[in-house]
Design a protein around this motif. Structure first.
Motif, PDB file in Angstrom:
ATOM      1  N   ASP A   1       0.847  -1.188   0.000  1.00  0.00           N
ATOM      2  CA  ASP A   1       0.000   0.000   0.000  1.00  0.00           C
ATOM      3  C   ASP A   1       0.882   1.238   0.000  1.00  0.00           C
ATOM      4  O   ASP A   1       1.922   1.285   0.644  1.00  0.00           O
ATOM      5  N   MET A   2       0.456   2.240  -0.727  1.00  0.00           N
ATOM      6  CA  MET A   2       1.207   3.488  -0.832  1.00  0.00           C
ATOM      7  C   MET A   2       0.619   4.526   0.119  1.00  0.00           C
ATOM      8  O   MET A   2      -0.511   4.375   0.606  1.00  0.00           O
ATOM      9  N   PRO A   3       1.362   5.602   0.412  1.00  0.00           N
ATOM     10  CA  PRO A   3       0.817   6.649   1.287  1.00  0.00           C
ATOM     11  C   PRO A   3      -0.524   7.159   0.766  1.00  0.00           C
ATOM     12  O   PRO A   3      -0.703   7.355  -0.443  1.00  0.00           O
ATOM     13  N   THR A   4      -1.449   7.375   1.694  1.00  0.00           N
ATOM     14  CA  THR A   4      -2.788   7.844   1.311  1.00  0.00           C
ATOM     15  C   THR A   4      -2.739   9.265   0.778  1.00  0.00           C
ATOM     16  O   THR A   4      -3.424   9.611  -0.188  1.00  0.00           O
ATOM     17  N   HIS A   5      -1.936  10.106   1.438  1.00  0.00           N
ATOM     18  CA  HIS A   5      -1.800  11.505   1.022  1.00  0.00           C
ATOM     19  C   HIS A   5      -0.317  11.863   0.981  1.00  0.00           C
ATOM     20  O   HIS A   5       0.415  11.628   1.944  1.00  0.00           O
ATOM     21  N   ARG A   6       0.106  12.424  -0.152  1.00  0.00           N
ATOM     22  CA  ARG A   6       1.478  12.915  -0.276  1.00  0.00           C
ATOM     23  C   ARG A   6       1.393  14.419  -0.539  1.00  0.00           C
ATOM     24  O   ARG A   6       1.345  14.870  -1.683  1.00  0.00           O
ATOM     25  N   ASP A   7       1.341  15.179   0.542  1.00  0.00           N
ATOM     26  CA  ASP A   7       1.150  16.619   0.428  1.00  0.00           C
ATOM     27  C   ASP A   7       2.340  17.272  -0.268  1.00  0.00           C
ATOM     28  O   ASP A   7       3.497  16.874  -0.059  1.00  0.00           O
ATOM     29  N   SER A   8       2.050  18.293  -1.063  1.00  0.00           N
ATOM     30  CA  SER A   8       3.126  19.110  -1.609  1.00  0.00           C
ATOM     31  C   SER A   8       3.731  19.946  -0.489  1.00  0.00           C
ATOM     32  O   SER A   8       3.152  20.085   0.597  1.00  0.00           O
ATOM     33  N   PHE A   9       4.902  20.522  -0.754  1.00  0.00           N
ATOM     34  CA  PHE A   9       5.549  21.364   0.252  1.00  0.00           C
ATOM     35  C   PHE A   9       4.636  22.527   0.646  1.00  0.00           C
ATOM     36  O   PHE A   9       4.510  22.866   1.830  1.00  0.00           O
ATOM     37  N   ASP A  10       3.977  23.123  -0.331  1.00  0.00           N
ATOM     38  CA  ASP A  10       3.119  24.280  -0.053  1.00  0.00           C
ATOM     39  C   ASP A  10       1.912  23.912   0.787  1.00  0.00           C
ATOM     40  O   ASP A  10       1.392  24.746   1.539  1.00  0.00           O
ATOM     41  N   GLU A  11       1.441  22.675   0.684  1.00  0.00           N
ATOM     42  CA  GLU A  11       0.276  22.231   1.460  1.00  0.00           C
ATOM     43  C   GLU A  11       0.624  21.958   2.925  1.00  0.00           C
ATOM     44  O   GLU A  11      -0.270  21.888   3.769  1.00  0.00           O
TER      45      GLU A  11
ATOM     46  N   ARG B   1       8.688   1.007   1.871  1.00  0.00           N
ATOM     47  CA  ARG B   1       7.597   0.417   2.651  1.00  0.00           C
ATOM     48  C   ARG B   1       7.676  -1.109   2.642  1.00  0.00           C
ATOM     49  O   ARG B   1       7.406  -1.765   3.652  1.00  0.00           O
ATOM     50  N   ARG B   2       8.070  -1.681   1.515  1.00  0.00           N
ATOM     51  CA  ARG B   2       8.220  -3.134   1.451  1.00  0.00           C
ATOM     52  C   ARG B   2       9.319  -3.609   2.402  1.00  0.00           C
ATOM     53  O   ARG B   2       9.134  -4.596   3.140  1.00  0.00           O
ATOM     54  N   ALA B   3      10.465  -2.912   2.396  1.00  0.00           N
ATOM     55  CA  ALA B   3      11.547  -3.285   3.311  1.00  0.00           C
ATOM     56  C   ALA B   3      11.139  -3.074   4.762  1.00  0.00           C
ATOM     57  O   ALA B   3      11.518  -3.860   5.656  1.00  0.00           O
ATOM     58  N   TYR B   4      10.369  -2.021   5.025  1.00  0.00           N
ATOM     59  CA  TYR B   4       9.897  -1.763   6.385  1.00  0.00           C
ATOM     60  C   TYR B   4       8.989  -2.900   6.861  1.00  0.00           C
ATOM     61  O   TYR B   4       9.124  -3.375   8.002  1.00  0.00           O
ATOM     62  N   TYR B   5       8.087  -3.359   6.007  1.00  0.00           N
ATOM     63  CA  TYR B   5       7.233  -4.484   6.382  1.00  0.00           C
ATOM     64  C   TYR B   5       8.079  -5.738   6.610  1.00  0.00           C
ATOM     65  O   TYR B   5       7.819  -6.522   7.535  1.00  0.00           O
ATOM     66  N   GLY B   6       9.100  -5.929   5.770  1.00  0.00           N
ATOM     67  CA  GLY B   6      10.007  -7.048   5.995  1.00  0.00           C
ATOM     68  C   GLY B   6      10.713  -6.943   7.330  1.00  0.00           C
ATOM     69  O   GLY B   6      10.901  -7.944   8.036  1.00  0.00           O
TER      70      GLY B   6
ATOM     71  N   MET C   1       6.284   7.616   9.902  1.00  0.00           N
ATOM     72  CA  MET C   1       5.332   8.227   8.965  1.00  0.00           C
ATOM     73  C   MET C   1       5.263   7.495   7.626  1.00  0.00           C
ATOM     74  O   MET C   1       4.239   7.537   6.949  1.00  0.00           O
ATOM     75  N   LEU C   2       6.350   6.881   7.197  1.00  0.00           N
ATOM     76  CA  LEU C   2       6.358   6.044   5.987  1.00  0.00           C
ATOM     77  C   LEU C   2       5.857   6.775   4.744  1.00  0.00           C
ATOM     78  O   LEU C   2       5.231   6.171   3.869  1.00  0.00           O
ATOM     79  N   GLY C   3       6.133   8.055   4.649  1.00  0.00           N
ATOM     80  CA  GLY C   3       5.770   8.802   3.461  1.00  0.00           C
ATOM     81  C   GLY C   3       4.418   9.469   3.501  1.00  0.00           C
ATOM     82  O   GLY C   3       4.071  10.232   2.575  1.00  0.00           O
ATOM     83  N   GLU C   4       3.609   9.199   4.540  1.00  0.00           N
ATOM     84  CA  GLU C   4       2.319   9.881   4.650  1.00  0.00           C
ATOM     85  C   GLU C   4       2.539  11.390   4.774  1.00  0.00           C
ATOM     86  O   GLU C   4       3.435  11.836   5.481  1.00  0.00           O
ATOM     87  N   ARG C   5       1.765  12.155   4.055  1.00  0.00           N
ATOM     88  CA  ARG C   5       1.852  13.620   4.033  1.00  0.00           C
ATOM     89  C   ARG C   5       3.189  14.115   3.487  1.00  0.00           C
ATOM     90  O   ARG C   5       3.553  15.286   3.649  1.00  0.00           O
ATOM     91  N   GLY C   6       3.966  13.228   2.859  1.00  0.00           N
ATOM     92  CA  GLY C   6       5.295  13.599   2.407  1.00  0.00           C
ATOM     93  C   GLY C   6       6.339  13.561   3.502  1.00  0.00           C
ATOM     94  O   GLY C   6       7.456  14.051   3.308  1.00  0.00           O
ATOM     95  N   LEU C   7       6.005  12.968   4.670  1.00  0.00           N
ATOM     96  CA  LEU C   7       6.918  12.912   5.810  1.00  0.00           C
ATOM     97  C   LEU C   7       7.437  11.493   6.008  1.00  0.00           C
ATOM     98  O   LEU C   7       6.729  10.513   5.767  1.00  0.00           O
ATOM     99  N   TRP C   8       8.671  11.404   6.500  1.00  0.00           N
ATOM    100  CA  TRP C   8       9.277  10.113   6.815  1.00  0.00           C
ATOM    101  C   TRP C   8       9.813  10.138   8.245  1.00  0.00           C
ATOM    102  O   TRP C   8      10.026  11.187   8.837  1.00  0.00           O
TER     103      TRP C   8
END
Length: 512
Positions: free
Chosen positions: A220-230, A258-263, A299-306
């Motif tokens: 599964d990919m991040p639900t929301h990947r906010d831009s920097f301005d958002e 995310r795949r490696a993280y699940y592993g 965060m795993l990439g949600e909102r553009g954050l790790w």
């Protein structure tokens, strides 16, 4: 009154978000050992760390105090020796206290109440990682960047694998040693042991066996990947510190991470399983309470954050499972609780009742009503963030439906976490919620002097940066923990007769 003096085994992961665990509803990750503990135990569905960063979180977890109360501002903050931890309390109750693995102690005291420490730490014990709020724009070269995401994938070995394999081995060995010592009548004390792994913390690199447990098309990919301005102001600063937008990952690199993280989560489950197997084989399982948690989320990439460093749910929520089926019926707890609550809970579990008076103040509350399924348990989590990506103290209050995030330098954030679990709608400036915002702001003003705390953090950073610069000139004296192993007492030595030695080491003992 509870059945007291049970052994306590705390299994701790690093940067393991509950949102990626099967026990918390993730449809993909494979964690049979955690699933079994959750099925038989008490699962806290809304547990929080006191600070979404390794060292401050761990120091609060150990002490039951907020980071600001003990100077635990960041990953290079000294943990004061006079601070009482649950290890001090349990030793006073007659427990053996043992640590294997990561705890990120900074300073000369590398025990903090633990009677025995089996491994060194994976992170340095000095002040070299001190942030610099005086010069925020100059990002520290030693801090997270996006290489962990960009280079994610399978590997053969990493320093984290070397470390966690050692943690698992030494923990298992200590459990067998305890069983043999008890059989020989040497030490019958109950134990409190912490086994603290560094996975699934980045970098996202994991052996092929665990990589192959998951397939690209499943991830599964991040639900929301906010831009920097958002992004909100703090998230923008985090993206600067981690170079998220300077070196943005591709979609495939995000999927790989995310795949490696699940592993890595499945690897953690296997390590926990090996420890639980040793607990069973040593005959200790029925008398041991097991606690599972992580120091913070991911965060795993949600909102553009790790990584962590944020009070969004992915960064500050933690798994918390208490497995003691002989004492507590299996159930789930929806109320919000905190790592701050573990010290009073562990002391009550050890004693069978709370002490008549505590030798020091605490910021947490016992989880016993929640464990027993009784009414009257609290519903509150409090947090602070005072490290990289911040330029002033950030505080968080979670109570009931709402989470409130406040810092003097940014607009407030209010989220209805129940109705809006992805925290997409900031209600802080909605007139309908003005009363909630005002109440939270008054509580913060009563609880903290944020201007004074800001100055304390700045002064601490300046002292520690000067300290590190001075003490790395000339001969450098290390604070890093050196495990003490007396080779003259290991395996076969001539000061003990062969038959006696073999009989001492064999478990279970042979009956004659």
């Amino acid at each position: 009154m509870l059945d007291s003096k049970k052994n306590i085994l705390i299994l701790m992961a690093d940067q393991m978000t509950p949102f990626a665990l099967s026990a918390y509803g993730h449809p993909l990750t494979r964690t049979p050992n955690l699933d079994r503990l959750a099925k038989q135990g008490v699962v806290f569905d809304s547990a929080y760390c006191a600070s979404p960063l390794c060292a401050p979180s761990r120091f609060s977890f150990l002490s039951g105090k907020l980071p600001s109360a003990i100077g635990a501002y960041d990953n290079a903050a000294e943990f004061p020796s006079q601070t009482l931890t649950f290890s001090h309390y349990l030793r006073a109750e007659g427990y053996r206290t043992i640590l294997s693995g990561k705890m990120h102690f900074c300073g000369a005291d590398q025990l903090h109440g633990f009677e025995d420490r089996l491994t060194t730490d994976i992170y340095p014990a000095d002040f070299g990682w001190t942030p610099n709020w005086d010069d925020f724009e100059a990002r520290p070269t030693w801090y997270h960047n996006m290489s962990s995401v960009i280079d994610a994938g399978p590997c053969v070995r990493t320093n984290q694998l070397d470390f966690d394999d050692e943690v698992t081995f030494t923990t298992r060995q200590k459990l067998f040693d305890i069983a043999r010592e008890r059989h020989a009548g040497k030490d019958a004390r109950p134990f409190c042991m912490v086994a603290s792994l560094t996975h699934p913390h980045d970098p996202y690199a994991i052996p092929q066996k665990y990589w192959d447990m998951y397939q690209d098309e499943e991830i599964d990919m991040p639900t929301h990947r906010d831009s920097f301005d958002e992004a909100d102001p703090h998230s923008k600063r985090l993206r600067h510190v981690c170079e998220t937008d300077r070196t943005p990952p591709t979609g495939q690199q995000i999927r790989n991470a995310r795949r490696a993280y699940y592993g890595a989560i499945s690897y953690v489950d296997d390590q926990f399983g090996a420890i639980l197997e040793a607990l069973e084989e040593a005959g200790l399982a029925n008398d041991t309470i097991i606690v599972v948690t992580s120091d913070h989320g991911e965060m795993l990439g949600e909102r553009g954050l790790w990584y962590k460093m944020t009070f969004f749910e992915g960064g500050c929520r933690v798994p918390l499972i208490v497995h003691a089926p002989q004492q507590f019926d299996a159930h789930r707890v929806s109320a919000s609780v905190s790592h701050l609550d573990l010290l009073p809970t562990l002391v009550e579990l050890a004693r069978g009742e709370p002490p008549a008076a505590w030798p020091d103040s605490l910021d947490g509350h016992s989880l016993m009503p929640h464990l027993l399924g009784e009414r009257g348990g609290h519903d509150e989590a409090i947090g602070e963030y005072l490290a990289e990506g911040a330029i002033a103290p950030i505080v968080m209050l979670r109570r009931g439906r709402f989470k409130f995030i406040h810092t003097p330098v940014d607009p407030d954030q209010l989220y209805d976490v129940q109705a809006d679990p992805l925290e997409r709608a900031n209600l802080a400036f909605n007139a309908e919620y003005a009363a909630q915002v005002e109440a939270f702001r008054k509580e913060i003003a009563a609880r903290w002097n944020l201007a004074e705390l800001h100055q304390e953090v700045l002064q601490s950073q300046r002292r520690r940066r000067f300290h590190f610069a001075a003490t790395t000139q000339g001969t450098v004296a290390s604070w890093d923990w050196q495990p003490l192993v007396d080779a003259s007492q290991r395996y076969m030595r001539n000061h003990i007769d062969l038959d006696t030695l073999e009989a001492m080491a064999r478990f279970p003992a042979v009956a004659h």
